[in-house]
Design a protein around this motif. Structure first.
Motif, PDB file in Angstrom:
ATOM      1  N   VAL A   1       0.603  -0.959  -0.295  1.00 57.58           N
ATOM      2  CA  VAL A   1       0.309   0.038   0.175  1.00 57.58           C
ATOM      3  C   VAL A   1       0.958   1.247   0.033  1.00 57.58           C
ATOM      4  CG1 VAL A   1      -1.801   1.422   0.970  1.00 57.58           C
ATOM      5  CG2 VAL A   1      -2.015  -1.034   1.600  1.00 57.58           C
ATOM      6  N   LEU A   2       0.819   2.329  -1.043  1.00 59.70           N
ATOM      7  CA  LEU A   2       1.298   3.443  -0.903  1.00 59.70           C
ATOM      8  C   LEU A   2       0.599   4.123   0.007  1.00 59.70           C
ATOM      9  CD1 LEU A   2       3.419   5.276  -2.321  1.00 59.70           C
ATOM     10  CD2 LEU A   2       2.096   5.596  -3.902  1.00 59.70           C
ATOM     11  N   VAL A   3       1.352   4.922   0.688  1.00 61.30           N
ATOM     12  CA  VAL A   3       0.015   6.087   1.914  1.00 61.30           C
ATOM     13  C   VAL A   3       0.943   6.978   1.137  1.00 61.30           C
ATOM     14  CG1 VAL A   3       0.308   6.977   4.157  1.00 61.30           C
ATOM     15  CG2 VAL A   3       0.047   4.605   3.623  1.00 61.30           C
ATOM     16  N   GLN A   4       0.878   8.534   1.272  1.00 57.68           N
ATOM     17  CA  GLN A   4       1.085   9.307   0.335  1.00 57.68           C
ATOM     18  C   GLN A   4       0.629  10.361   1.966  1.00 57.68           C
ATOM     19  OE1 GLN A   4       2.258  11.547  -3.151  1.00 57.68           O
ATOM     20  NE2 GLN A   4      -0.383  10.521  -3.676  1.00 57.68           N
ATOM     21  N   ALA A   5       1.928  11.175   2.688  1.00 55.53           N
ATOM     22  CA  ALA A   5       2.207  12.215   3.362  1.00 55.53           C
ATOM     23  C   ALA A   5       2.801  13.411   3.374  1.00 55.53           C
ATOM     24  CB  ALA A   5       2.111  11.204   4.687  1.00 55.53           C
ATOM     25  N   PRO A   6       2.362  14.967   4.477  1.00 57.83           N
ATOM     26  CA  PRO A   6       3.405  15.376   4.594  1.00 57.83           C
ATOM     27  C   PRO A   6       4.577  14.939   4.473  1.00 57.83           C
ATOM     28  CG  PRO A   6       0.973  16.106   5.119  1.00 57.83           C
ATOM     29  CD  PRO A   6       1.277  14.854   5.400  1.00 57.83           C
ATOM     30  N   GLN A   7       5.486  15.607   4.038  1.00 56.91           N
ATOM     31  CA  GLN A   7       6.838  15.436   4.625  1.00 56.91           C
ATOM     32  C   GLN A   7       7.544  14.856   5.464  1.00 56.91           C
ATOM     33  OE1 GLN A   7       9.624  14.566   2.453  1.00 56.91           O
ATOM     34  NE2 GLN A   7       9.274  15.242   0.745  1.00 56.91           N
ATOM     35  N   ASP A   8       6.426  16.081   6.861  1.00 55.21           N
ATOM     36  CA  ASP A   8       7.276  15.932   8.465  1.00 55.21           C
ATOM     37  C   ASP A   8       6.599  14.777   8.920  1.00 55.21           C
ATOM     38  OD1 ASP A   8       4.008  16.404   8.486  1.00 55.21           O
ATOM     39  OD2 ASP A   8       4.888  18.365   9.841  1.00 55.21           O
ATOM     40  N   GLN A   9       5.735  13.570   8.364  1.00 58.52           N
ATOM     41  CA  GLN A   9       5.282  12.313   8.902  1.00 58.52           C
ATOM     42  C   GLN A   9       5.893  11.740   8.399  1.00 58.52           C
ATOM     43  OE1 GLN A   9       2.007  12.480  10.485  1.00 58.52           O
ATOM     44  NE2 GLN A   9       2.330  14.628  10.154  1.00 58.52           N
ATOM     45  N   GLU A  10       7.410  11.681   8.332  1.00 60.32           N
ATOM     46  CA  GLU A  10       8.266  10.546   8.570  1.00 60.32           C
ATOM     47  C   GLU A  10       8.626   9.415   9.318  1.00 60.32           C
ATOM     48  OE1 GLU A  10      12.151  12.617   7.410  1.00 60.32           O
ATOM     49  OE2 GLU A  10      12.246  13.364  10.054  1.00 60.32           O
ATOM     50  N   ASP A  11       7.074   9.704  10.742  1.00 60.23           N
ATOM     51  CA  ASP A  11       8.258   8.429  11.946  1.00 60.23           C
ATOM     52  C   ASP A  11       7.215   7.516  11.332  1.00 60.23           C
ATOM     53  OD1 ASP A  11       9.363   9.543  13.246  1.00 60.23           O
ATOM     54  OD2 ASP A  11       7.887   9.865  14.588  1.00 60.23           O
ATOM     55  N   LEU A  12       6.522   7.574   9.826  1.00 61.08           N
ATOM     56  CA  LEU A  12       5.586   6.539   9.056  1.00 61.08           C
ATOM     57  C   LEU A  12       6.370   5.705   8.825  1.00 61.08           C
ATOM     58  CD1 LEU A  12       3.218   7.770   6.128  1.00 61.08           C
ATOM     59  CD2 LEU A  12       2.750   6.180   8.116  1.00 61.08           C
ATOM     60  N   LEU A  13       7.496   6.156   8.455  1.00 63.10           N
ATOM     61  CA  LEU A  13       8.561   5.067   7.942  1.00 63.10           C
ATOM     62  C   LEU A  13       9.116   4.120   9.264  1.00 63.10           C
ATOM     63  CD1 LEU A  13      11.320   7.085   5.380  1.00 63.10           C
ATOM     64  CD2 LEU A  13       9.305   5.491   4.927  1.00 63.10           C
ATOM     65  N   LYS A  14       8.964   4.252   9.925  1.00 63.22           N
ATOM     66  CA  LYS A  14       9.535   3.510  11.409  1.00 63.22           C
ATOM     67  C   LYS A  14       7.916   2.541  11.778  1.00 63.22           C
ATOM     68  CE  LYS A  14      12.319   6.759  13.028  1.00 63.22           C
ATOM     69  NZ  LYS A  14      12.272   8.217  14.264  1.00 63.22           N
ATOM     70  N   LEU A  15       7.044   2.878  10.816  1.00 63.20           N
ATOM     71  CA  LEU A  15       5.922   2.067  11.134  1.00 63.20           C
ATOM     72  C   LEU A  15       5.961   0.592  11.448  1.00 63.20           C
ATOM     73  CD1 LEU A  15       2.552   2.293  11.569  1.00 63.20           C
ATOM     74  CD2 LEU A  15       2.221   1.705   9.587  1.00 63.20           C
ATOM     75  N   THR A  16       5.405  -0.325  12.570  1.00 58.97           N
ATOM     76  CA  THR A  16       5.505  -1.824  12.890  1.00 58.97           C
ATOM     77  C   THR A  16       4.604  -2.287  12.689  1.00 58.97           C
ATOM     78  OG1 THR A  16       6.140  -1.680  14.758  1.00 58.97           O
ATOM     79  CG2 THR A  16       7.837  -1.544  13.684  1.00 58.97           C
ATOM     80  N   ARG A  17       3.511  -1.614  13.025  1.00 61.08           N
ATOM     81  CA  ARG A  17       1.477  -2.535  12.274  1.00 61.08           C
ATOM     82  C   ARG A  17       0.915  -0.950  12.341  1.00 61.08           C
ATOM     83  NH1 ARG A  17       2.001  -6.707  16.248  1.00 61.08           N
ATOM     84  NH2 ARG A  17       0.091  -6.591  16.234  1.00 61.08           N
ATOM     85  N   CYS A  18      -0.060  -1.968  11.820  1.00 63.06           N
ATOM     86  CA  CYS A  18      -1.367  -1.637  10.913  1.00 63.06           C
ATOM     87  C   CYS A  18      -2.456  -2.708  11.082  1.00 63.06           C
ATOM     88  CB  CYS A  18      -0.617  -0.593   9.406  1.00 63.06           C
ATOM     89  SG  CYS A  18      -1.721   0.187   8.164  1.00 63.06           S
ATOM     90  N   CYS A  19      -3.927  -1.794  11.296  1.00 65.77           N
ATOM     91  CA  CYS A  19      -4.786  -3.145  10.982  1.00 65.77           C
ATOM     92  C   CYS A  19      -4.786  -4.379  11.834  1.00 65.77           C
ATOM     93  CB  CYS A  19      -5.560  -3.036   9.763  1.00 65.77           C
ATOM     94  SG  CYS A  19      -5.645  -1.346   9.148  1.00 65.77           S
ATOM     95  N   HIS A  20      -3.559  -4.562  13.073  1.00 59.09           N
ATOM     96  CA  HIS A  20      -3.629  -5.187  14.080  1.00 59.09           C
ATOM     97  C   HIS A  20      -2.271  -6.367  12.745  1.00 59.09           C
ATOM     98  CE1 HIS A  20      -6.571  -4.058  15.631  1.00 59.09           C
ATOM     99  NE2 HIS A  20      -7.228  -3.570  15.581  1.00 59.09           N
ATOM    100  N   LEU A  21      -1.564  -5.988  12.314  1.00 62.96           N
ATOM    101  CA  LEU A  21      -0.720  -6.303  11.430  1.00 62.96           C
ATOM    102  C   LEU A  21       0.663  -6.174  11.359  1.00 62.96           C
ATOM    103  CD1 LEU A  21      -3.098  -7.028   8.023  1.00 62.96           C
ATOM    104  CD2 LEU A  21      -2.235  -9.228   9.835  1.00 62.96           C
ATOM    105  N   VAL A  22       2.041  -6.960  11.376  1.00 65.79           N
ATOM    106  CA  VAL A  22       3.350  -6.757  11.710  1.00 65.79           C
ATOM    107  C   VAL A  22       3.431  -6.396  10.704  1.00 65.79           C
ATOM    108  CG1 VAL A  22       5.376  -6.878  12.179  1.00 65.79           C
ATOM    109  CG2 VAL A  22       3.999  -7.762  13.367  1.00 65.79           C
ATOM    110  N   VAL A  23       4.172  -4.710  10.319  1.00 66.48           N
ATOM    111  CA  VAL A  23       4.272  -4.455   8.361  1.00 66.48           C
ATOM    112  C   VAL A  23       5.338  -4.134   8.538  1.00 66.48           C
ATOM    113  CG1 VAL A  23       1.982  -3.419   7.701  1.00 66.48           C
ATOM    114  CG2 VAL A  23       3.579  -2.134   9.144  1.00 66.48           C
TER     115      VAL A  23
END
Ligand SMILES: [Zn+2]
Ligand SMILES: [Zn+2]
Ligand SMILES: [Zn+2]
Length: 215
Positions: A73-95
């Motif tokens: 899934v491609l997520v676009q967000a403002p540049q200041d949301q770079e913590d997104l790159l450290k995301l490990t869980r989404c919708c109860h799944l490990v990502v």
């Protein structure tokens, strides 16, 4: 409004190539791996928002070969949301999340099919990505048997076809090297200057880094 006028003026001259690398269009583009097709874009978006992220768009990626949905899934967000790159869980799944390189794809308007602006900035009449006629792509009545017609060149392909002669060219090696040189001219030490023409991969990475706004 000035931006819009500029974009249109440039587009009228057929210079979409230049507008597609304008800094104001740059977004953080994060590819989330490990979200199967059964999870909708809306579910993903609201999960990310509940985790505190500010999300601009969520887009299920499809195989370029057969258009089958992929667990990406491609997520676009403002540049200041770079913590997104450290995301490990989404919708109860490990990502796992990886940054998609800036400018990997030119911006193509989903409304008028032209390049260099997003749908949200578009004031042009709607054109269909599949048949090139004056309706929204979602309303298209074209059957599989009818050939596609490109809204940009009139050829027998969808307007999103990368082989279309109107599809913006990627930054060339020469342009990248020039911009690298430009960056070095403004403040870097002479020691670094000898790396003005690094191998392609390094140049691309440096360019992407340079393009990122200062934190
Ligand atoms: Zn448009
Ligand atoms: Zn159509
Ligand atoms: Zn075309």
């Amino acid at each position: 409004e000035d931006y819009r006028r500029l974009t249109r003026a440039l587009a009228d001259e057929g210079r979409e190539y230049h507008t597609y690398s304008l800094p104001s269009e740059r977004m953080l583009r994060a590819v989330i791996q490990g979200l199967p097709d059964g999870i909708s874009n809306d579910e993903i978006r609201s999960d990310l928002e509940q985790q505190g992220y500010n999300i601009t768009s969520v887009f299920r990626m499809r195989s370029r070969r057969d258009r089958a949905p992929m667990p990406l899934v491609l997520v676009q967000a403002p540049q200041d949301q770079e913590d997104l790159l450290k995301l490990t869980r989404c919708c109860h799944l490990v990502v796992r999340v990886e940054a998609q390189r800036a400018n990997a794809n030119p911006t193509q308007c989903h409304r008028c099919q032209r390049f260099g602006h997003a749908q949200s900035r578009c004031t042009a009449a709607a054109k269909c990505v599949k048949c090139g006629e004056g309706h929204h792509s979602a309303d298209c009545k074209k059957t599989r048997e009818t050939p596609a017609k490109c809204a940009n060149c009139g050829g027998e392909h969808p307007a999103s076809y990368r082989g279309c002669l109107k599809f913006p060219k990627k930054l060339t090696k020469k342009t990248t090297a020039n911009q690298q040189q430009h960056k070095i001219d403004h403040g870097a030490s002479t020691q670094q200057a000898k790396f003005a023409y690094p191998p392609k991969v390094t140049a691309a990475k440096s360019f992407a880094d340079a393009a990122r706004p200062k934190q």
